[in-house]
Write a protein that holds these residues in place. Structure first.
Motif, PDB file in Angstrom:
ATOM      1  N   GLY A 122       0.835  -1.474   0.128  1.00 52.78           N
ATOM      2  CA  GLY A 122       0.200  -0.170   0.113  1.00 52.78           C
ATOM      3  C   GLY A 122       0.720   1.215   0.195  1.00 52.78           C
ATOM      4  O   GLY A 122       0.370   2.454   0.111  1.00 52.78           O
ATOM      5  N   LEU A 123       1.606   1.104  -0.182  1.00 50.70           N
ATOM      6  CA  LEU A 123       3.171   2.354  -0.441  1.00 50.70           C
ATOM      7  C   LEU A 123       2.762   3.959  -1.077  1.00 50.70           C
ATOM      8  O   LEU A 123       2.894   4.830  -0.953  1.00 50.70           O
ATOM      9  CB  LEU A 123       4.109   1.868  -0.547  1.00 50.70           C
ATOM     10  CG  LEU A 123       5.565   2.864   0.347  1.00 50.70           C
ATOM     11  CD1 LEU A 123       5.650   3.552   1.551  1.00 50.70           C
ATOM     12  CD2 LEU A 123       6.904   2.051  -0.151  1.00 50.70           C
ATOM     13  N   GLU A 124       2.075   2.821  -1.988  1.00 49.28           N
ATOM     14  CA  GLU A 124       1.471   4.246  -3.471  1.00 49.28           C
ATOM     15  C   GLU A 124       0.956   4.474  -2.946  1.00 49.28           C
ATOM     16  O   GLU A 124       0.954   6.338  -3.587  1.00 49.28           O
ATOM     17  CB  GLU A 124       1.615   3.167  -4.824  1.00 49.28           C
ATOM     18  CG  GLU A 124       2.992   2.222  -5.063  1.00 49.28           C
ATOM     19  CD  GLU A 124       2.639   0.361  -4.559  1.00 49.28           C
ATOM     20  OE1 GLU A 124       2.343   0.504  -3.723  1.00 49.28           O
ATOM     21  OE2 GLU A 124       3.732  -0.183  -4.729  1.00 49.28           O
ATOM     22  N   THR A 125       0.125   4.144  -2.228  1.00 49.05           N
ATOM     23  CA  THR A 125      -1.009   5.165  -1.412  1.00 49.05           C
ATOM     24  C   THR A 125      -1.177   6.177  -0.452  1.00 49.05           C
ATOM     25  O   THR A 125      -1.394   7.355  -0.526  1.00 49.05           O
ATOM     26  CB  THR A 125      -2.234   3.858  -1.526  1.00 49.05           C
ATOM     27  OG1 THR A 125      -2.706   3.590  -1.998  1.00 49.05           O
ATOM     28  CG2 THR A 125      -3.542   4.873  -0.832  1.00 49.05           C
ATOM     29  N   ARG A 126      -0.151   5.337   0.248  1.00 48.69           N
ATOM     30  CA  ARG A 126       0.798   6.428   1.436  1.00 48.69           C
ATOM     31  C   ARG A 126       1.376   7.411   1.344  1.00 48.69           C
ATOM     32  O   ARG A 126       1.429   8.697   1.926  1.00 48.69           O
ATOM     33  CB  ARG A 126       1.178   5.261   2.427  1.00 48.69           C
ATOM     34  CG  ARG A 126       0.207   4.558   3.165  1.00 48.69           C
ATOM     35  CD  ARG A 126       0.858   3.958   4.081  1.00 48.69           C
ATOM     36  NE  ARG A 126       1.783   3.156   4.790  1.00 48.69           N
ATOM     37  CZ  ARG A 126       2.077   1.970   3.584  1.00 48.69           C
ATOM     38  NH1 ARG A 126       1.268   1.322   3.022  1.00 48.69           N
ATOM     39  NH2 ARG A 126       3.283   1.339   3.448  1.00 48.69           N
ATOM     40  N   VAL A 127       2.055   6.752   0.348  1.00 45.43           N
ATOM     41  CA  VAL A 127       2.952   8.407  -0.126  1.00 45.43           C
ATOM     42  C   VAL A 127       2.391   9.515  -0.053  1.00 45.43           C
ATOM     43  O   VAL A 127       3.021  10.438   0.117  1.00 45.43           O
ATOM     44  CB  VAL A 127       4.327   7.583  -0.972  1.00 45.43           C
ATOM     45  CG1 VAL A 127       5.025   9.038  -1.758  1.00 45.43           C
ATOM     46  CG2 VAL A 127       5.307   6.693  -0.413  1.00 45.43           C
ATOM     47  N   PRO A 128       2.138   9.839  -1.131  1.00 46.82           N
ATOM     48  CA  PRO A 128       0.786  11.087  -1.877  1.00 46.82           C
ATOM     49  C   PRO A 128       0.136  11.752  -0.402  1.00 46.82           C
ATOM     50  O   PRO A 128       0.462  12.719  -0.439  1.00 46.82           O
ATOM     51  CB  PRO A 128       0.765  10.729  -2.474  1.00 46.82           C
ATOM     52  CG  PRO A 128       0.475   9.387  -3.123  1.00 46.82           C
ATOM     53  CD  PRO A 128       0.933   8.629  -2.319  1.00 46.82           C
ATOM     54  N   LEU A 129      -0.568  10.607   0.299  1.00 47.28           N
ATOM     55  CA  LEU A 129      -1.119  11.769   1.693  1.00 47.28           C
ATOM     56  C   LEU A 129       0.331  11.793   2.776  1.00 47.28           C
ATOM     57  O   LEU A 129      -0.394  12.815   2.954  1.00 47.28           O
ATOM     58  CB  LEU A 129      -1.037   9.987   2.359  1.00 47.28           C
ATOM     59  CG  LEU A 129      -3.004   9.549   1.586  1.00 47.28           C
ATOM     60  CD1 LEU A 129      -3.440   8.140   2.360  1.00 47.28           C
ATOM     61  CD2 LEU A 129      -3.973  10.227   0.773  1.00 47.28           C
ATOM     62  N   LEU A 130       1.610  11.095   3.037  1.00 52.97           N
ATOM     63  CA  LEU A 130       2.204  12.086   3.391  1.00 52.97           C
ATOM     64  C   LEU A 130       2.622  12.948   3.070  1.00 52.97           C
ATOM     65  O   LEU A 130       2.855  13.965   3.965  1.00 52.97           O
ATOM     66  CB  LEU A 130       3.550  10.874   3.999  1.00 52.97           C
ATOM     67  CG  LEU A 130       3.253   9.861   4.232  1.00 52.97           C
ATOM     68  CD1 LEU A 130       4.888   8.641   3.962  1.00 52.97           C
ATOM     69  CD2 LEU A 130       3.222   9.358   5.940  1.00 52.97           C
ATOM     70  N   ALA A 131       2.775  13.168   1.423  1.00 51.53           N
ATOM     71  CA  ALA A 131       3.487  13.996   0.977  1.00 51.53           C
ATOM     72  C   ALA A 131       2.917  16.167   1.291  1.00 51.53           C
ATOM     73  O   ALA A 131       2.851  16.463   1.765  1.00 51.53           O
ATOM     74  CB  ALA A 131       3.425  14.231  -0.315  1.00 51.53           C
ATOM     75  N   ARG A 132       0.827  15.641   1.626  1.00 49.22           N
ATOM     76  CA  ARG A 132      -0.016  16.005   1.098  1.00 49.22           C
ATOM     77  C   ARG A 132       0.546  16.706   2.424  1.00 49.22           C
ATOM     78  O   ARG A 132      -0.324  17.692   3.522  1.00 49.22           O
ATOM     79  CB  ARG A 132      -1.566  15.728   0.703  1.00 49.22           C
ATOM     80  CG  ARG A 132      -1.139  15.749  -0.444  1.00 49.22           C
ATOM     81  CD  ARG A 132      -3.000  15.645  -1.631  1.00 49.22           C
ATOM     82  NE  ARG A 132      -3.467  14.449  -0.636  1.00 49.22           N
ATOM     83  CZ  ARG A 132      -3.804  13.094  -1.534  1.00 49.22           C
ATOM     84  NH1 ARG A 132      -2.505  13.191  -2.662  1.00 49.22           N
ATOM     85  NH2 ARG A 132      -4.230  11.944  -1.324  1.00 49.22           N
TER      86      ARG A 132
END
Length: 312
Positions: A122-132
């Motif tokens: 699920g990292l592909e989903t979490r990285v943009p969330l972390l960035a935002r």
């Protein structure tokens, strides 16, 4: 009161101090040690309420750590600042920064729902969330600036791992011998990384950001560099640069010049060389048993080499 293990037990003076901040008829019914902290003991306290229900609080205890008073006062100020903002952070309940009432300096705060996620799925989903989320933190404009950022690593304290790419490390160390680039200061978390971010059960939404003890004022590049280095060690070197890209895609602003970006990315990555055992131990306790000190050393070497090849 019950506790899940001996490490979870709250010391007597601290227990009495916590009880002062409970509602009438409430009491501590159980405690649980929370893993992942490097500089403090973390405990979840389950509070029995008057109506027969429960609620949770979190207790941070700083044991034999220099500057504990400054850290806890800084975190208390930050939690108050974040109240009412869109950044999901705990609420301050009480703080005893000088251990006037507790055995050790302590801070009591509300507990946030959610969990840290350190595995690759699920990292592909979490990285943009972390960035935002990090962009939102950097958008805060406090009426009073926190302390200026601190970086303790120097060119002379870096520890080059055995078997590392000596040329790449020498070049990286030379980068941080130079003066820090100029920057436009922003509000920094200063330890923003997956271990301090809580997600919902599906990993599709951030429910909280914790550990605000190192909040400071400095370049956005430094916060991005820190999260990038953590991602590189947790999930592989490519994710370090991917996070910087995601941060910009989310509207964040980094240094315009590649050499300046490299400075901050390398400075933070090299800092890990001095404490790889300390950093990786909580990850193993959280279930990432594959992240041995040797494995993390190899990832750090690959990440440093990647940075030098890409940005220098």
């Amino acid at each position: 009161m019950t506790n899940h293990d001996e490490a979870a037990a709250v010391r007597p003076l601290t227990q009495a101090w916590v009880s002062r901040y409970l509602e009438a008829g409430e009491r501590i019914v159980s405690t649980e040690a929370l893993h992942g902290g490097v500089t403090a003991e973390m405990r979840r306290l389950t509070i029995g309420t008057r109506d027969g229900g429960t609620r949770d609080l979190v207790l941070r205890t700083v044991v034999n750590v220099e500057h504990a008073e400054d850290w806890l006062n800084g975190e208390a100020d930050t939690l108050n600042l974040l109240t009412g903002t869109e950044v999901p952070a705990p609420e301050l309940v009480a703080v005893d920064p000088t251990a006037a009432h507790c055995e050790y300096p302590s801070l009591l705060m509300t507990h946030l729902a959610g969990r840290t996620i350190l595995d690759d799925y699920g990292l592909e989903t979490r990285v943009p969330l972390l960035a935002r989320q990090l962009v939102a933190i950097h958008a805060l404009r406090p009426t009073e600036r926190p302390r200026d950022y601190v970086t303790l690593t120097t060119a002379d304290t870096v520890v080059t791992p055995k078997g590392a790419d000596a040329a790449a490390w020498a070049a990286a160390i030379d980068v941080i011998r130079k003066p820090a680039p100029s920057y436009e200061g922003r509000f920094l978390h200063r330890d923003f990384q997956p271990g301090n971010v809580l997600f919902d059960a599906l990993g599709a939404r951030i429910t909280g950001v914790v550990d605000w003890a190192a909040t400071s004022w400095g370049p956005t590049d430094l916060d991005v560099a820190h999260c990038s280095a953590n991602l590189a060690l947790l999930h592989g070197p490519a994710w370090g640069l991917r996070f910087a890209q995601a941060y910009e895609e989310a509207g964040g602003v980094l240094a315009a010049v590649a050499s300046e970006r490299l400075y901050w990315l390398v400075r933070d990555a090299l800092a890990f060389s001095e404490e790889l055992q300390l950093v990786s131990q909580p990850w193993r306790e959280a279930g990432r048993t594959d992240l041995t000190t040797q494995a993390v050393e190899q990832r750090l070497d690959a990440y440093i080499t990647n940075l030098m090849d890409t940005l220098s």
